[in-house]
Design an enzyme around this catalytic site. Sequence first.
Site, PDB file in Angstrom:
ATOM      1  N   LYS A   2       0.985   1.978  -9.563  1.00  0.00           N
ATOM      2  CA  LYS A   2       0.157   1.908 -10.770  1.00  0.00           C
ATOM      3  C   LYS A   2      -1.324   2.087 -10.440  1.00  0.00           C
ATOM      4  O   LYS A   2      -2.183   1.415 -10.986  1.00  0.00           O
ATOM      5  CB  LYS A   2       0.394   0.588 -11.492  1.00  0.00           C
ATOM      6  CG  LYS A   2       1.847   0.415 -11.918  1.00  0.00           C
ATOM      7  CD  LYS A   2       2.046  -0.855 -12.691  1.00  0.00           C
ATOM      8  CE  LYS A   2       3.486  -1.102 -13.066  1.00  0.00           C
ATOM      9  NZ  LYS A   2       4.195  -0.010 -13.654  1.00  0.00           N
ATOM     10  N   CYS A   3      -1.607   3.024  -9.557  1.00  0.00           N
ATOM     11  CA  CYS A   3      -2.961   3.260  -9.063  1.00  0.00           C
ATOM     12  C   CYS A   3      -3.439   4.630  -9.550  1.00  0.00           C
ATOM     13  O   CYS A   3      -2.627   5.530  -9.789  1.00  0.00           O
ATOM     14  CB  CYS A   3      -2.910   3.214  -7.526  1.00  0.00           C
ATOM     15  SG  CYS A   3      -4.429   3.644  -6.680  1.00  0.00           S
ATOM     16  N   GLY A   4      -4.730   4.786  -9.677  1.00  0.00           N
ATOM     17  CA  GLY A   4      -5.276   6.087 -10.042  1.00  0.00           C
ATOM     18  C   GLY A   4      -4.935   7.172  -9.036  1.00  0.00           C
ATOM     19  O   GLY A   4      -4.926   8.358  -9.366  1.00  0.00           O
TER      20      GLY A   4
END
Length: 159
Positions: A35-37
Amino acid sequence: MTGITDFTVKGADGGSVSLADYAGQVLLIVNTASKCGFTPQYAGLEALHRDYAERGFAVLAFPCNQFGAQEPGDAAEIASFCSLTYDVTFPVFARVDVNGGSADPLFDRLKADAPGVLGTKAIKWNFTKFLVDRAGHTVARHAPTTKPEDLRAEIEALL
């Protein structure tokens, strides 16, 4: 001094995995998060893995929840996400800490071998990448902003 392939890590299934299984290969070891950029980098990591695996290269992913709680899932959820979303075929190991007193010894070693900017040891964010040569020596550290495809020339030089 021992090499990276002298370490044992925890597999996604909770069992022990000897990195000796990867002896003689060029490795790209990455702390990852779902769930990271930077999560779309899974696609680039998979492309590297598929393009160079037959020449003795492997990507090794270690999910980490230390940065913004961006890897909250359990091993099964992480594996499912990687497979279904990015068709990942490289190994995704058990979730680890990469900083602090509970940091996995592998990451302590990687950070010592390849410090960051101005000699900092701490990993700043998910998708920090460590390039390891065939002898098990860490040869480079790359920031999360470095795209996997930008590492091709370095990887090819080691192959």
